[in-house]
Design an enzyme around this catalytic site. Sequence first.
Site, PDB file in Angstrom:
ATOM      1  N   LYS A 256       9.303   1.511 -11.558  1.00  0.00           N
ATOM      2  CA  LYS A 256       8.298   0.550 -11.092  1.00  0.00           C
ATOM      3  C   LYS A 256       7.323   0.242 -12.233  1.00  0.00           C
ATOM      4  O   LYS A 256       6.835   1.163 -12.906  1.00  0.00           O
ATOM      5  CB  LYS A 256       7.558   1.156  -9.893  1.00  0.00           C
ATOM      6  CG  LYS A 256       6.498   0.269  -9.259  1.00  0.00           C
ATOM      7  CD  LYS A 256       5.856   1.024  -8.089  1.00  0.00           C
ATOM      8  CE  LYS A 256       4.834   0.189  -7.334  1.00  0.00           C
ATOM      9  NZ  LYS A 256       4.268   0.937  -6.190  1.00  0.00           N
TER      10      LYS A 256
ATOM     11  N   SER B 284       4.825  -1.990  -2.344  1.00  0.00           N
ATOM     12  CA  SER B 284       4.708  -2.604  -3.657  1.00  0.00           C
ATOM     13  C   SER B 284       5.863  -2.257  -4.606  1.00  0.00           C
ATOM     14  O   SER B 284       6.017  -2.893  -5.648  1.00  0.00           O
ATOM     15  CB  SER B 284       3.380  -2.181  -4.304  1.00  0.00           C
ATOM     16  OG  SER B 284       3.295  -0.767  -4.458  1.00  0.00           O
TER      17      SER B 284
ATOM     18  N   SER C 210       4.740   1.908   0.308  1.00  0.00           N
ATOM     19  CA  SER C 210       5.254   1.165  -0.841  1.00  0.00           C
ATOM     20  C   SER C 210       6.591   1.664  -1.362  1.00  0.00           C
ATOM     21  O   SER C 210       7.234   0.978  -2.149  1.00  0.00           O
ATOM     22  CB  SER C 210       4.231   1.180  -1.980  1.00  0.00           C
ATOM     23  OG  SER C 210       3.090   0.438  -1.633  1.00  0.00           O
TER      24      SER C 210
END
Length: 545
Positions: free
Chosen positions: A144, A219, A243
């Site tokens: 990420k 996210s 997330s």
Amino acid sequence: MALSRAERCLVLLLRLLSRAFLLLLRLAARASTALAPGPRTLTPLAGAPPTRCVPPPGQPLLQLSAGQLARRIRRREVKCTDVVQAYIKRIEEINPLVNAVVKDRFDAALEEAYHVDKLLSEGHGDEDALQEKFPFLGVPFTVKEAFALHGMPNTSGLVSRRNLISTSDALVVSRLKQAGAIPLGVTNCSELCMWYESNNNVYGRTNNPYDLQRIVGGSSGGEGCVLGAACSVIGVGSDIGGSIRMPAFFNGIFGHKPTTGVVPNDGQFPNALGVRTEFLCTGPMCRYAEDLEPMLRVMAGPGVRKLKLDEKVSLEKVKFYCMEHDGGSVFVSPVDREILQAQRKVVEHLETRFGVQVQHITIHKMKYAFQIWSAMMSSRDSDGQEAQLFTDLLGDHGKPVWPLWELMKWFLGMSLHTIPAIALALTEKLMKLNPGGNAKLVSMGHSLRTEMMNLLGTDGMLLYPSHPIVAPKHYSPLGMPFNFAYTAVFNVLGLPVTQCPLGLSSEGLPLGIQVVAGPHNDHLTLAMARYLEKAFGGWVCPGKS
């Protein structure tokens, strides 16, 4: 804690405004599409209907778990360079469609793969020694973008950080590299990791591999996407409100939110301060359940001693509980019929296979999950320190952002921020207007944590929907902004949770379920994930019925 008449009216007003705003966005999107060339789409065969999902992987190496790949590489049954090259080719094929990998390091990855092959050809150590020292030797992985990876950007979708390049690795990234894994690049996220559609003004929007017109979640949405699309096999995510688990659900993969405080959060932006350090969790995301535990061991490092991963799990001795919905919160959507059917199939299977009685329960406080999460995220920690303001984070150590002014700029096309980020900043300001109500909600949250811990104990698991609906279309979350409460509540409760895929819906979209256990009983949810994968098939290739 029933809603007052004024609160119910406010909820109704928020829903009407959000849906009206969503309609305006869709009209604007259609207008812009008509005036400009759209994103690349797959070209169907003559006479065939339009293809909305990515093509399935053809290379067999792409359909092996990280554990299987590492084993074959150690035994020199396959070259590490061939594995890395296969994933690079897959990303180059699929990324123009999904926009998930926002910066790659393919040349460096191939060079590192060459060194792995050279190490093995020179006969350094036997297989057992290599497995002990390098459990992920030669295995490609993705990260990420919110995490530092040396030489890669670390913007978290914030325009003011677009020129920032990491000069070091986040601790979990460093540990995976030390375990032999090879990073391929970094993946997209929402602005400041605080929205459940991965879209920002630095990299743009990421599309779902099962339907390019739908969201990947957030996210850690780019990470969920590359894994679901077979562009990566394991990945690093973070989770403060779902997330990891929402992208894992929307993209048909496994995602684990560990018990709070087990895996370090160092080296990500934004990192948690104050009370939020108790809610933010870094964890593994992967296509195959067998990779969750080895990843967790590596990422946790010494923190793994807090868990019981060596303890054998007998599912027939586990106490199973089931909730099909939150009790009817006015803030969130009703649970989809197909999600309920998938959860009921799990219950029926457990009762038939193990002879257990899955107890259907109602926990009334879950109805206030969104309010509890919001209040606890804004509360003071035990030392009295206030939570960091989102407006300060948007300013990135500069001047705090003024939400109303930023909203006016957004309508004029002058804002550097996304509308969800501006809306969150406005919501944060509104939350400050009711300190008494927030205090009651924080108290309710602590009470709920005690109730849940007493229920689950050391041998209980709760089955709960991962999200009330399957992956929605782009921009739709603006019309249902609080649906993330189904995952977020477990962050403030500090419980370990694993999202497990359960096949595809009638529309070809992933279904799934959350499995929740008591603190430090991650071994239960991980064992359940491995079993559900065997029983229900686990990850399914996009496009497969």
